[in-house]
Design a protein around this motif. Structure first.
Motif, PDB file in Angstrom:
ATOM      1  N   LEU A 309      43.189-136.474  -2.318  1.00 25.12           N
ATOM      2  CA  LEU A 309      43.164-137.931  -2.227  1.00 25.12           C
ATOM      3  C   LEU A 309      41.891-138.488  -2.869  1.00 25.12           C
ATOM      4  CD1 LEU A 309      44.125-140.192   0.708  1.00 25.12           C
ATOM      5  CD2 LEU A 309      41.781-140.311  -0.102  1.00 25.12           C
ATOM      6  N   GLU A 310      40.752-137.875  -2.572  1.00 23.43           N
ATOM      7  CA  GLU A 310      39.483-138.356  -3.123  1.00 23.43           C
ATOM      8  C   GLU A 310      39.459-138.264  -4.642  1.00 23.43           C
ATOM      9  OE1 GLU A 310      36.177-137.536   0.282  1.00 23.43           O
ATOM     10  OE2 GLU A 310      36.934-135.785  -0.775  1.00 23.43           O
ATOM     11  N   ASN A 311      39.968-137.181  -5.161  1.00 16.41           N
ATOM     12  CA  ASN A 311      39.923-136.990  -6.612  1.00 16.41           C
ATOM     13  C   ASN A 311      40.955-137.838  -7.350  1.00 16.41           C
ATOM     14  OD1 ASN A 311      37.964-134.659  -7.568  1.00 16.41           O
ATOM     15  ND2 ASN A 311      38.710-134.109  -5.540  1.00 16.41           N
ATOM     16  N   MET A 312      42.095-138.098  -6.737  1.00  8.90           N
ATOM     17  CA  MET A 312      43.091-138.946  -7.388  1.00  8.90           C
ATOM     18  C   MET A 312      42.700-140.418  -7.337  1.00  8.90           C
ATOM     19  SD  MET A 312      46.979-137.588  -7.148  1.00  8.90           S
ATOM     20  CE  MET A 312      47.196-137.595  -5.388  1.00  8.90           C
ATOM     21  N   TYR A 313      41.795-140.784  -6.428  1.00  2.00           N
ATOM     22  CA  TYR A 313      41.332-142.169  -6.417  1.00  2.00           C
ATOM     23  C   TYR A 313      40.580-142.481  -7.706  1.00  2.00           C
ATOM     24  CZ  TYR A 313      38.969-146.471  -5.130  1.00  2.00           C
ATOM     25  OH  TYR A 313      38.509-147.766  -5.116  1.00  2.00           O
ATOM     26  N   MET A 314      39.853-141.506  -8.215  1.00  2.00           N
ATOM     27  CA  MET A 314      39.056-141.728  -9.423  1.00  2.00           C
ATOM     28  C   MET A 314      39.930-141.864 -10.664  1.00  2.00           C
ATOM     29  SD  MET A 314      36.158-141.933  -8.214  1.00  2.00           S
ATOM     30  CE  MET A 314      35.847-141.829  -6.453  1.00  2.00           C
ATOM     31  N   ASN A 315      40.973-141.048 -10.734  1.00  2.52           N
ATOM     32  CA  ASN A 315      41.832-141.046 -11.918  1.00  2.52           C
ATOM     33  C   ASN A 315      43.244-140.630 -11.537  1.00  2.52           C
ATOM     34  OD1 ASN A 315      39.872-141.406 -14.285  1.00  2.52           O
ATOM     35  ND2 ASN A 315      38.940-139.692 -13.198  1.00  2.52           N
ATOM     36  N   ASN A 316      44.231-141.293 -12.135  1.00  3.41           N
ATOM     37  CA  ASN A 316      45.583-140.769 -12.062  1.00  3.41           C
ATOM     38  C   ASN A 316      45.591-139.430 -12.800  1.00  3.41           C
ATOM     39  OD1 ASN A 316      46.168-143.191 -10.845  1.00  3.41           O
ATOM     40  ND2 ASN A 316      47.078-144.101 -12.683  1.00  3.41           N
ATOM     41  N   MET A 317      46.382-138.482 -12.333  1.00  2.00           N
ATOM     42  CA  MET A 317      46.280-137.127 -12.847  1.00  2.00           C
ATOM     43  C   MET A 317      47.632-136.578 -13.270  1.00  2.00           C
ATOM     44  SD  MET A 317      43.608-135.660  -9.972  1.00  2.00           S
ATOM     45  CE  MET A 317      43.142-134.211 -10.908  1.00  2.00           C
ATOM     46  N   THR A 318      47.620-135.690 -14.259  1.00  4.31           N
ATOM     47  CA  THR A 318      48.819-134.950 -14.621  1.00  4.31           C
ATOM     48  C   THR A 318      48.944-133.730 -13.722  1.00  4.31           C
ATOM     49  OG1 THR A 318      47.701-133.533 -16.230  1.00  4.31           O
ATOM     50  CG2 THR A 318      48.528-135.661 -17.029  1.00  4.31           C
ATOM     51  N   ALA A 319      50.084-133.070 -13.812  1.00  2.00           N
ATOM     52  CA  ALA A 319      50.283-131.850 -13.031  1.00  2.00           C
ATOM     53  C   ALA A 319      49.239-130.799 -13.384  1.00  2.00           C
ATOM     54  CB  ALA A 319      51.698-131.309 -13.281  1.00  2.00           C
ATOM     55  N   ASP A 320      48.989-130.620 -14.683  1.00  2.00           N
ATOM     56  CA  ASP A 320      48.016-129.613 -15.119  1.00  2.00           C
ATOM     57  C   ASP A 320      46.617-129.937 -14.620  1.00  2.00           C
ATOM     58  OD1 ASP A 320      50.006-128.286 -16.414  1.00  2.00           O
ATOM     59  OD2 ASP A 320      49.409-128.849 -18.440  1.00  2.00           O
ATOM     60  N   GLU A 321      46.264-131.214 -14.618  1.00  2.00           N
ATOM     61  CA  GLU A 321      44.926-131.605 -14.158  1.00  2.00           C
ATOM     62  C   GLU A 321      44.746-131.311 -12.673  1.00  2.00           C
ATOM     63  OE1 GLU A 321      43.987-135.225 -17.337  1.00  2.00           O
ATOM     64  OE2 GLU A 321      45.044-135.657 -15.456  1.00  2.00           O
ATOM     65  N   ILE A 322      45.780-131.543 -11.881  1.00  2.00           N
ATOM     66  CA  ILE A 322      45.697-131.229 -10.450  1.00  2.00           C
ATOM     67  C   ILE A 322      45.555-129.724 -10.252  1.00  2.00           C
ATOM     68  CG2 ILE A 322      47.014-131.170  -8.295  1.00  2.00           C
ATOM     69  CD1 ILE A 322      48.124-133.903  -8.998  1.00  2.00           C
ATOM     70  N   GLU A 323      46.343-128.958 -10.990  1.00  2.00           N
ATOM     71  CA  GLU A 323      46.287-127.502 -10.845  1.00  2.00           C
ATOM     72  C   GLU A 323      44.912-126.959 -11.235  1.00  2.00           C
ATOM     73  OE1 GLU A 323      49.615-125.836 -12.965  1.00  2.00           O
ATOM     74  OE2 GLU A 323      50.981-127.261 -12.026  1.00  2.00           O
ATOM     75  N   ASN A 324      44.346-127.489 -12.312  1.00  2.00           N
ATOM     76  CA  ASN A 324      43.035-127.016 -12.759  1.00  2.00           C
ATOM     77  C   ASN A 324      41.936-127.417 -11.773  1.00  2.00           C
ATOM     78  OD1 ASN A 324      44.064-125.819 -15.080  1.00  2.00           O
ATOM     79  ND2 ASN A 324      43.824-127.684 -16.293  1.00  2.00           N
ATOM     80  N   LEU A 325      42.005-128.635 -11.284  1.00  2.00           N
ATOM     81  CA  LEU A 325      40.995-129.117 -10.345  1.00  2.00           C
ATOM     82  C   LEU A 325      41.045-128.362  -9.021  1.00  2.00           C
ATOM     83  CD1 LEU A 325      38.906-131.394  -9.469  1.00  2.00           C
ATOM     84  CD2 LEU A 325      40.910-132.552  -8.508  1.00  2.00           C
ATOM     85  N   MET A 326      42.226-128.241  -8.458  1.00  2.00           N
ATOM     86  CA  MET A 326      42.389-127.682  -7.116  1.00  2.00           C
ATOM     87  C   MET A 326      42.586-126.172  -7.119  1.00  2.00           C
ATOM     88  SD  MET A 326      42.139-130.426  -5.220  1.00  2.00           S
ATOM     89  CE  MET A 326      42.664-129.816  -3.625  1.00  2.00           C
ATOM     90  N   GLN A 327      42.686-125.580  -8.319  1.00  2.00           N
ATOM     91  CA  GLN A 327      43.001-124.155  -8.439  1.00  2.00           C
ATOM     92  C   GLN A 327      44.334-123.849  -7.757  1.00  2.00           C
ATOM     93  OE1 GLN A 327      40.591-121.474  -9.973  1.00  2.00           O
ATOM     94  NE2 GLN A 327      40.428-123.428 -11.003  1.00  2.00           N
ATOM     95  N   PHE A 328      45.332-124.726  -8.024  1.00  2.00           N
ATOM     96  CA  PHE A 328      46.668-124.583  -7.472  1.00  2.00           C
ATOM     97  C   PHE A 328      47.587-123.886  -8.462  1.00  2.00           C
ATOM     98  CE2 PHE A 328      46.571-128.633  -4.620  1.00  2.00           C
ATOM     99  CZ  PHE A 328      46.098-127.886  -3.556  1.00  2.00           C
ATOM    100  N   THR A 329      48.591-123.185  -7.961  1.00  2.00           N
ATOM    101  CA  THR A 329      49.759-122.877  -8.768  1.00  2.00           C
ATOM    102  C   THR A 329      50.637-124.131  -8.767  1.00  2.00           C
ATOM    103  OG1 THR A 329      51.033-122.084  -6.885  1.00  2.00           O
ATOM    104  CG2 THR A 329      49.657-120.460  -8.048  1.00  2.00           C
ATOM    105  N   SER A 330      51.659-124.157  -9.604  1.00  2.00           N
ATOM    106  CA  SER A 330      52.530-125.336  -9.624  1.00  2.00           C
ATOM    107  C   SER A 330      53.253-125.500  -8.288  1.00  2.00           C
ATOM    108  CB  SER A 330      53.538-125.240 -10.773  1.00  2.00           C
ATOM    109  OG  SER A 330      54.365-124.106 -10.624  1.00  2.00           O
ATOM    110  N   ARG A 331      53.568-124.385  -7.636  1.00  2.00           N
ATOM    111  CA  ARG A 331      54.234-124.473  -6.335  1.00  2.00           C
ATOM    112  C   ARG A 331      53.300-125.083  -5.296  1.00  2.00           C
ATOM    113  NH1 ARG A 331      57.361-119.321  -4.041  1.00  2.00           N
ATOM    114  NH2 ARG A 331      58.661-119.914  -5.827  1.00  2.00           N
TER     115      ARG A 331
END
Length: 442
Positions: A309-331
Motif C-alpha cells: 500500500l505504501e509503495n503503490m501510493y507513490m506510483n501506480n505500478m505494473t505487475a513486473d514492478e510489483i514483483e521486482n519491488l516485493m520480490q514476489f512471484t506472479s502468484r
C-alpha cells in the motif's frame, strides 16, 4: 490464459525459462551433484538473458523454479562470474513482534525538506535515521559522540575466501575476487565503522551476501571493529537489527545480536480500542464465493500488504514492478493484490494495453492517516467480514487464538472458498487475527 495473465507472468517465465535452458545446456545439476559447485560466467548467462536479471534475488521468495526445486543458490565470485551450489544463503528476518520491548517515539527537528508521511525510498529512510538520532541510539553512542557518513555505493569486494553451509549438511569453500558490492550507508564513529543495509519493503528473509561481502571488504581496510546493521522501514516504524559473523571466514556464522524498533508516531493501541473498532462496523460483508466477485484471502503476512500500500501510493505500478519491488512471484503478487482488493484498498486499470495496479480512494485515504488511526481503520476493514468477526470474538471469549480446525469450519459454513483451498486460506485468516492482536504489543 488471457492476455493480461500472459503479461503478468512474462518476467517470471523468462527467468525460469532461461535458467532451465542453462541447466540443460551445461548439465549443471549433475555437475553440482558430482563436484559440489558449478562455475558459470556472465557471458554464458547472457546467451539467454541479461545477468543482472538472472543472478540477484535479495529474498529467497523470487528464486527461479529450478533453484527452489533443487535447493540451488548462486553467488557472485567476481565481476564476470558466478558460482552455483546447494548453498544456504538466506537468513530469516525476525517478525515485528519478536523481541518486543518499549518502542521509543522519535521526534524529528522541524525541517521543511523532511516529510515523515512520505519516506518513500531507502535513501530517504537513511536520511531520517541520521537526523533523528535513531542510528546513534541503536549503536549506543555516547552523548556528543559524532557519527559521520563516509562511504556508500558500488565498490569492488577485494579478494577473500570463506566457508558456507549447504543443504546437504556439509560446507563449501568459495573464493571471491573483486565481485561487485553495493553499500547503502557506511559510517564511522570514534570506536566503530558501521555498514548499513536499508530496505523500505517487508520481506520474509534477506540474502546474507548483502552484509557479508561489505563486511569482508571493510574489515580488511580498517582497524576499528565493523558493525553490521540491517534496517527495514515500513508502516512508519523503523526496525533495526545488528548482526555479527561469529567467524570472519564463515558466511553461515551470521548471528542476530540486537534488535530494536523505533516509531515516528504514537503506536499505543489498547484492547479497548480494538473492541471499539469491532463494534463500529455496521456493514457486515458476506464472503460467500457464489456471490462475491473478489477472491478470498491467501496472503499470510499482513505487514506486506501495508508495505505494498505504501509503495503503490507513490506510483501506480505494473505487475513486473510489483514483483521486482516485493520480490514476489506472479502468484504471490496476485495473492497480495487480491488481499488488498478484498479490503477495498487496491484496484486495477488498463492503459495502452497494459494492466496497472493502484490504490483506491479508500487506500489513499488510509495511507494518509497517522500510524494509530491507520491500523485501527485496517482493523475495521478486516472485521467487517464475518469469518474475521467470529475469530476475533473467539479470542475475546477464550483468551487464546483459535486453531485451524475452528477457522476451517467457519470457512466451510460461510462457503468462502473451495474445499481444496480451505486449509491454506484458513491459515491466512489466523495470521490476520494474530496481526490485529499483536498491535497491542508494539
Amino acid at each position: 490464459m488471457n492476455r493480461d495473465k500472459n503479461l503478468n507472468k512474462k518476467t517470471e517465465n523468462l527467468t525460469d525459462s532461461a535458467w532451465q535452458q542453462l541447466f540443460d545446456k551445461y548439465d549443471i545439476l549433475e555437475k553440482i551433484k558430482n563436484d559440489g559447485i558449478y562455475h558459470i560466467t556472465a557471458n554464458e548467462i547472457k546467451e539467454f538473458r541479461e545477468p543482472r536479471l538472472m543472478a540477484k534475488w535479495d529474498s529467497s521468495e523470487q528464486l527461479p523454479k529450478i533453484f527452489k526445486k533443487n535447493k540451488i543458490n548462486i553467488l557472485p565470485n567476481s565481476r564476470k562470474s558466478y558460482i552455483l551450489g546447494e548453498f544456504q544463503l538466506y537468513e530469516p528476518l525476525p517478525s515485528l513482534e519478536e523481541h518486543v520491548q518499549t518502542m521509543p517515539k522519535v521526534v524529528l527537528p522541524q525541517l521543511e525538506t523532511v516529510d515523515i508521511d512520505n519516506i518513500s525510498s531507502e535513501a530517504n529512510a537513511i536520511n531520517v535515521l541520521q537526523i533523528s538520532g535513531i542510528l546513534e541510539d541503536f549503536l549506543g553512542l555516547e552523548v556528543g559522540e559524532d557519527l559521520y557518513a563516509t562511504f556508500n555505493g558500488r565498490m569492488k569486494s577485494g579478494e577473500f575466501s570463506f566457508h558456507v553451509d549447504t543443504f546437504q549438511g556439509d560446507t563449501q569453500t568459495i573464493h571471491v575476487n573483486n565481485a561487485q558490492v553495493e553499500i547503502d550507508g557506511g559510517f564511522e564513529s570514534e570506536h566503530y565503522v558501521t555498514i548499513l543495509e536499508a530496505k523500505n519493503v517487508i520481506h520474509e528473509d534477506f540474502h546474507i551476501r548483502q552484509l557479508y561481502y561489505p563486511f569482508r571488504l571493510w574489515e580488511n581496510k580498517v582497524k576499528k571493529p565493523v558493525k553490521l546493521i540491517f534496517s527495514v522501514y515500513s508502516n512508519k516504524i523503523f526496525r533495526l537489527m545488528e548482526y555479527v559473523f561469529v567467524q570472519t571466514d564463515n558466511y553461515s556464522s551470521i548471528k542476530l545480536i540486537k534488535t530494536r524498533n523505533y516509531s515516528l508516531e504514537n503506536t499505543d493501541i489498547s484492547i479497548d480500542e480494538l473492541k471499539r473498532a469491532f463494534d463500529s462496523v455496521t456493514n457486515i460483508i458476506d464472503d460467500n464465493q457464489n456471490i462475491s466477485d473478489v477472491p478470498f484471502i491467501q496472503a499470510d503476512n499482513f505487514d506486506r500488504i501495508v508495505s505494498l500500500l505504501e509503495n503503490m501510493y507513490m506510483n501506480n505500478m505494473t505487475a513486473d514492478e510489483i514483483e521486482n519491488l516485493m520480490q514476489f512471484t506472479s502468484r504471490q503478487r496476485d495473492y497480495y493484490f487480491n488481499a488488498g482488493r478484498y479490503l477495498g484498498l487496491f484496484e486495477k486499470y488498463k492503459e495502452d494495453e497494459l494492466r496497472y495496479y493502484r490504490l483506491t480512494d479508500l487506500g489513499k485515504k488510509i495511507y494518509k492517516l497517522n500510524y494509530k488511526d491507520r491500523q485501527l481503520k485496517l482493523v475495521e476493514l478486516i472485521l467487517s467480514h464475518k469469518i474475521f468477526r467470529d475469530s476475533f470474538e473467539f479470542v475475546l471469549q477464550h483468551g487464546e487464538f483459535p486453531d485451524i480446525e475452528f477457522i476451517k469450519e467457519l470457512a466451510q459454513n460461510y462457503n468462502v472458498c473451495s474445499p481444496n483451498l480451505v486449509y491454506r486460506r484458513s491459515q491466512s485468516v489466523l495470521s490476520w487475527i494474530k496481526w490485529i492482536f499483536n498491535l497491542q504489543k508494539l
